[in-house]
Design a protein around this motif. Structure first.
Motif, PDB file in Angstrom:
ATOM      1  N   ALA A 201       2.282   5.353  -9.527  1.00  0.00           N
ATOM      2  CA  ALA A 201       1.114   5.481  -8.650  1.00  0.00           C
ATOM      3  C   ALA A 201      -0.186   5.261  -9.413  1.00  0.00           C
ATOM      4  O   ALA A 201      -1.116   4.629  -8.902  1.00  0.00           O
ATOM      5  CB  ALA A 201       1.110   6.857  -7.987  1.00  0.00           C
ATOM      6  N   VAL A 202      -0.252   5.771 -10.634  1.00  0.00           N
ATOM      7  CA  VAL A 202      -1.461   5.599 -11.440  1.00  0.00           C
ATOM      8  C   VAL A 202      -1.626   4.135 -11.839  1.00  0.00           C
ATOM      9  O   VAL A 202      -2.745   3.596 -11.840  1.00  0.00           O
ATOM     10  CB  VAL A 202      -1.422   6.523 -12.672  1.00  0.00           C
ATOM     11  CG1 VAL A 202      -2.582   6.207 -13.619  1.00  0.00           C
ATOM     12  CG2 VAL A 202      -1.487   7.981 -12.239  1.00  0.00           C
ATOM     13  N   ALA A 203      -0.526   3.461 -12.161  1.00  0.00           N
ATOM     14  CA  ALA A 203      -0.596   2.032 -12.499  1.00  0.00           C
ATOM     15  C   ALA A 203      -1.120   1.221 -11.319  1.00  0.00           C
ATOM     16  O   ALA A 203      -1.952   0.320 -11.492  1.00  0.00           O
ATOM     17  CB  ALA A 203       0.777   1.533 -12.920  1.00  0.00           C
ATOM     18  N   MET A 204      -0.670   1.551 -10.124  1.00  0.00           N
ATOM     19  CA  MET A 204      -1.166   0.872  -8.930  1.00  0.00           C
ATOM     20  C   MET A 204      -2.654   1.163  -8.728  1.00  0.00           C
ATOM     21  O   MET A 204      -3.438   0.263  -8.408  1.00  0.00           O
ATOM     22  CB  MET A 204      -0.376   1.322  -7.699  1.00  0.00           C
ATOM     23  CG  MET A 204       1.057   0.835  -7.664  1.00  0.00           C
ATOM     24  SD  MET A 204       1.932   1.462  -6.194  1.00  0.00           S
ATOM     25  CE  MET A 204       3.503   0.597  -6.353  1.00  0.00           C
ATOM     26  N   SER A 205      -3.038   2.416  -8.933  1.00  0.00           N
ATOM     27  CA  SER A 205      -4.445   2.805  -8.756  1.00  0.00           C
ATOM     28  C   SER A 205      -5.349   2.036  -9.708  1.00  0.00           C
ATOM     29  O   SER A 205      -6.432   1.563  -9.320  1.00  0.00           O
ATOM     30  CB  SER A 205      -4.607   4.312  -8.996  1.00  0.00           C
ATOM     31  OG  SER A 205      -3.816   5.062  -8.109  1.00  0.00           O
ATOM     32  N   LYS A 206      -4.933   1.903 -10.949  1.00  0.00           N
ATOM     33  CA  LYS A 206      -5.736   1.198 -11.950  1.00  0.00           C
ATOM     34  C   LYS A 206      -5.906  -0.268 -11.572  1.00  0.00           C
ATOM     35  O   LYS A 206      -6.983  -0.846 -11.736  1.00  0.00           O
ATOM     36  CB  LYS A 206      -5.088   1.332 -13.330  1.00  0.00           C
ATOM     37  CG  LYS A 206      -5.161   2.737 -13.884  1.00  0.00           C
ATOM     38  CD  LYS A 206      -4.223   2.950 -15.051  1.00  0.00           C
ATOM     39  CE  LYS A 206      -4.671   2.247 -16.298  1.00  0.00           C
ATOM     40  NZ  LYS A 206      -3.800   2.592 -17.458  1.00  0.00           N
ATOM     41  N   GLN A 207      -4.847  -0.873 -11.041  1.00  0.00           N
ATOM     42  CA  GLN A 207      -4.942  -2.282 -10.678  1.00  0.00           C
ATOM     43  C   GLN A 207      -5.758  -2.486  -9.402  1.00  0.00           C
ATOM     44  O   GLN A 207      -6.452  -3.488  -9.255  1.00  0.00           O
ATOM     45  CB  GLN A 207      -3.540  -2.878 -10.543  1.00  0.00           C
ATOM     46  CG  GLN A 207      -2.812  -2.947 -11.874  1.00  0.00           C
ATOM     47  CD  GLN A 207      -1.474  -3.636 -11.779  1.00  0.00           C
ATOM     48  OE1 GLN A 207      -1.366  -4.762 -11.298  1.00  0.00           O
ATOM     49  NE2 GLN A 207      -0.427  -2.961 -12.238  1.00  0.00           N
ATOM     50  N   ILE A 208      -5.696  -1.523  -8.488  1.00  0.00           N
ATOM     51  CA  ILE A 208      -6.568  -1.572  -7.307  1.00  0.00           C
ATOM     52  C   ILE A 208      -8.022  -1.486  -7.746  1.00  0.00           C
ATOM     53  O   ILE A 208      -8.895  -2.211  -7.252  1.00  0.00           O
ATOM     54  CB  ILE A 208      -6.218  -0.438  -6.324  1.00  0.00           C
ATOM     55  CG1 ILE A 208      -4.852  -0.706  -5.678  1.00  0.00           C
ATOM     56  CG2 ILE A 208      -7.294  -0.300  -5.242  1.00  0.00           C
ATOM     57  CD1 ILE A 208      -4.310   0.460  -4.880  1.00  0.00           C
ATOM     58  N   HIS A 209      -8.294  -0.595  -8.688  1.00  0.00           N
ATOM     59  CA  HIS A 209      -9.645  -0.468  -9.238  1.00  0.00           C
ATOM     60  C   HIS A 209     -10.118  -1.792  -9.849  1.00  0.00           C
ATOM     61  O   HIS A 209     -11.304  -2.140  -9.767  1.00  0.00           O
ATOM     62  CB  HIS A 209      -9.658   0.632 -10.290  1.00  0.00           C
ATOM     63  CG  HIS A 209     -10.842   0.607 -11.197  1.00  0.00           C
ATOM     64  ND1 HIS A 209     -12.140   0.655 -10.728  1.00  0.00           N
ATOM     65  CD2 HIS A 209     -10.929   0.526 -12.547  1.00  0.00           C
ATOM     66  CE1 HIS A 209     -12.975   0.618 -11.760  1.00  0.00           C
ATOM     67  NE2 HIS A 209     -12.272   0.526 -12.869  1.00  0.00           N
ATOM     68  N   CYS A 210      -9.189  -2.541 -10.432  1.00  0.00           N
ATOM     69  CA  CYS A 210      -9.539  -3.818 -11.075  1.00  0.00           C
ATOM     70  C   CYS A 210      -9.518  -5.002 -10.101  1.00  0.00           C
ATOM     71  O   CYS A 210      -9.680  -6.149 -10.522  1.00  0.00           O
ATOM     72  CB  CYS A 210      -8.596  -4.083 -12.237  1.00  0.00           C
ATOM     73  SG  CYS A 210      -8.800  -2.928 -13.615  1.00  0.00           S
ATOM     74  N   GLY A 211      -9.292  -4.710  -8.810  1.00  0.00           N
ATOM     75  CA  GLY A 211      -9.390  -5.771  -7.814  1.00  0.00           C
ATOM     76  C   GLY A 211      -8.093  -6.238  -7.205  1.00  0.00           C
ATOM     77  O   GLY A 211      -8.091  -7.185  -6.407  1.00  0.00           O
ATOM     78  N   ALA A 212      -6.965  -5.618  -7.543  1.00  0.00           N
ATOM     79  CA  ALA A 212      -5.694  -6.017  -6.942  1.00  0.00           C
ATOM     80  C   ALA A 212      -5.771  -5.858  -5.431  1.00  0.00           C
ATOM     81  O   ALA A 212      -6.292  -4.874  -4.927  1.00  0.00           O
ATOM     82  CB  ALA A 212      -4.554  -5.170  -7.506  1.00  0.00           C
ATOM     83  N   ASP A 213      -5.235  -6.829  -4.716  1.00  0.00           N
ATOM     84  CA  ASP A 213      -5.329  -6.835  -3.253  1.00  0.00           C
ATOM     85  C   ASP A 213      -3.938  -6.950  -2.646  1.00  0.00           C
ATOM     86  O   ASP A 213      -3.695  -7.752  -1.751  1.00  0.00           O
ATOM     87  CB  ASP A 213      -6.219  -8.005  -2.808  1.00  0.00           C
ATOM     88  CG  ASP A 213      -6.702  -7.855  -1.367  1.00  0.00           C
ATOM     89  OD1 ASP A 213      -6.869  -6.707  -0.918  1.00  0.00           O
ATOM     90  OD2 ASP A 213      -6.900  -8.881  -0.701  1.00  0.00           O
ATOM     91  N   ASN A 214      -3.018  -6.129  -3.156  1.00  0.00           N
ATOM     92  CA  ASN A 214      -1.633  -6.135  -2.688  1.00  0.00           C
ATOM     93  C   ASN A 214      -1.357  -4.852  -1.922  1.00  0.00           C
ATOM     94  O   ASN A 214      -1.485  -3.756  -2.474  1.00  0.00           O
ATOM     95  CB  ASN A 214      -0.674  -6.248  -3.879  1.00  0.00           C
ATOM     96  CG  ASN A 214      -0.939  -7.491  -4.706  1.00  0.00           C
ATOM     97  OD1 ASN A 214      -1.073  -8.580  -4.159  1.00  0.00           O
ATOM     98  ND2 ASN A 214      -1.035  -7.334  -6.022  1.00  0.00           N
ATOM     99  N   TRP A 215      -0.957  -4.993  -0.664  1.00  0.00           N
ATOM    100  CA  TRP A 215      -0.805  -3.831   0.206  1.00  0.00           C
ATOM    101  C   TRP A 215       0.537  -3.858   0.915  1.00  0.00           C
ATOM    102  O   TRP A 215       1.238  -4.864   0.911  1.00  0.00           O
ATOM    103  CB  TRP A 215      -1.946  -3.789   1.224  1.00  0.00           C
ATOM    104  CG  TRP A 215      -3.290  -3.956   0.590  1.00  0.00           C
ATOM    105  CD1 TRP A 215      -4.070  -5.075   0.594  1.00  0.00           C
ATOM    106  CD2 TRP A 215      -4.002  -2.985  -0.182  1.00  0.00           C
ATOM    107  NE1 TRP A 215      -5.230  -4.871  -0.114  1.00  0.00           N
ATOM    108  CE2 TRP A 215      -5.220  -3.587  -0.607  1.00  0.00           C
ATOM    109  CE3 TRP A 215      -3.757  -1.661  -0.554  1.00  0.00           C
ATOM    110  CZ2 TRP A 215      -6.156  -2.910  -1.378  1.00  0.00           C
ATOM    111  CZ3 TRP A 215      -4.692  -0.992  -1.323  1.00  0.00           C
ATOM    112  CH2 TRP A 215      -5.876  -1.613  -1.725  1.00  0.00           C
ATOM    113  N   GLY A 216       0.896  -2.746   1.513  1.00  0.00           N
ATOM    114  CA  GLY A 216       2.135  -2.665   2.274  1.00  0.00           C
ATOM    115  C   GLY A 216       3.106  -1.671   1.679  1.00  0.00           C
ATOM    116  O   GLY A 216       2.737  -0.774   0.918  1.00  0.00           O
TER     117      GLY A 216
END
Length: 305
Positions: A201-216
């Protein structure tokens, strides 16, 4: 040489709301997040009423988190009659996050699947819950998906840890008491440590913070699958090797099909790997440290009382 702290300063401005730090999963998430340079919001009962839509909306409006991690009610949902907290919180958050367009990571479970004979469930498999737990998770998944374009639903397999009520703690309590233990050789899962689920979950959060736009919907479980009896037997052998047993437990095996439990809790984790580069880890190296932590917790509890 001049040091550049720009990245850290940007990360410190990233607000992340964690809805629960009391449950075992919540504690694991908080522990992982405290290592990161995020501004972590962990509201207490005096700051927010999760059952009140106006209170939840007001908190989000005031603090404006850029990402919400919701695990509130996740563990309670596995107990009889304990699904209300999960459903209520998820509904209020989905509505509030939808209004503010705040991304949400919502934890879910393999329990949403049915009694088919599939060995591994993919993210696209149809939901067919067999019990109240599965129906609650299926309900919140639907609500989140309908209300929020930017959401990640993280389904987990069997979760194990040194805290709370899970397969590992139940077996440890029974084995060390010399009690009779019955396990099912038809139930299959991929035991996943609480710390490992938090890492993901933290790895996903960090990448969302960096602009990752993968959802679902994303699945995560450990890389090692086993049956319930295989897990119990490995744990029992470890306790024997460590000379931790004071009484001889009895291990009984059954080979029946459970009517209210998916036969397989093994999840295909392709989307988490492809979208976030997350690699599954084995549960086996963490078993002894978890056992030692559980024993330490038990001794501390005895000293308190």
């Amino acid at each position: 040489m001049r040091k550049n702290f720009t990245g850290i300063q940007i990360a410190m401005s990233f607000k992340l709301l964690l809805t629960d730090v009391i449950s075992p999963l919540g504690k694991a998430l908080e522990h992982e997040l405290e290592r990161e340079p995020f501004k972590l919001l962990t509201p207490g009962a005096d700051e927010i009423d999760w059952a009140d839509s106006a209170s939840v909306a007001a908190y989000l409006h005031k603090h404006q988190p850029e990402l919400v991690l919701n695990c509130r009610g996740w563990e309670e949902a596995f107990h009889r009659g304990g699904q209300e907290m999960l459903v209520t919180t998820a509904k209020q958050l989905a509505h509030a996050c939808g209004a503010t367009q705040t991304p949400l990571i919502q934890f879910s479970s393999y329990a949403v699947f049915g009694g088919d004979n599939k060995g591994t469930h993919s993210e696209k498999d149809a939901l067919a819950p067999l019990n109240d737990t599965g129906r609650a998770f299926a309900e919140i998944e639907q609500v989140v998906a309908e209300q929020l374009p930017k959401h990640i639903i993280v389904r987990l397999s069997w979760v194990i840890g040194a805290y709370g009520d899970n397969l590992l703690t139940r077996l440890l309590s029974a084995f060390l008491a010399g009690a009779s233990v019955t396990v099912n050789r038809r139930l299959r899962g991929a035991p996943t440590a609480l710390s490992d689920a938090a890492r993901v979950a933290v790895a996903m959060s960090k990448q969302i913070h960096c602009g990752a736009d993968n959802w679902g919907v994303m699945h995560y479980c450990s890389s090692d699958s086993c049956t319930e009896d295989e897990f119990a037997e490995q744990l029992l052998q470890l306790l024997i090797q460590q000379q931790l047993l004071t009484a001889e437990p009895s291990l009984s095996l059954v080979d029946t099909e459970e009517l209210d439990e998916p036969l397989s809790a093994i999840l295909g984790c392709r989307r988490a790997r492809d979208y976030f580069g997350i690699q599954a880890r084995s549960w086996r190296p963490s078993l002894l440290p978890l056992v030692k932590q559980w024993l330490h917790n038990r001794e501390q509890s005895k000293e308190r009382y």
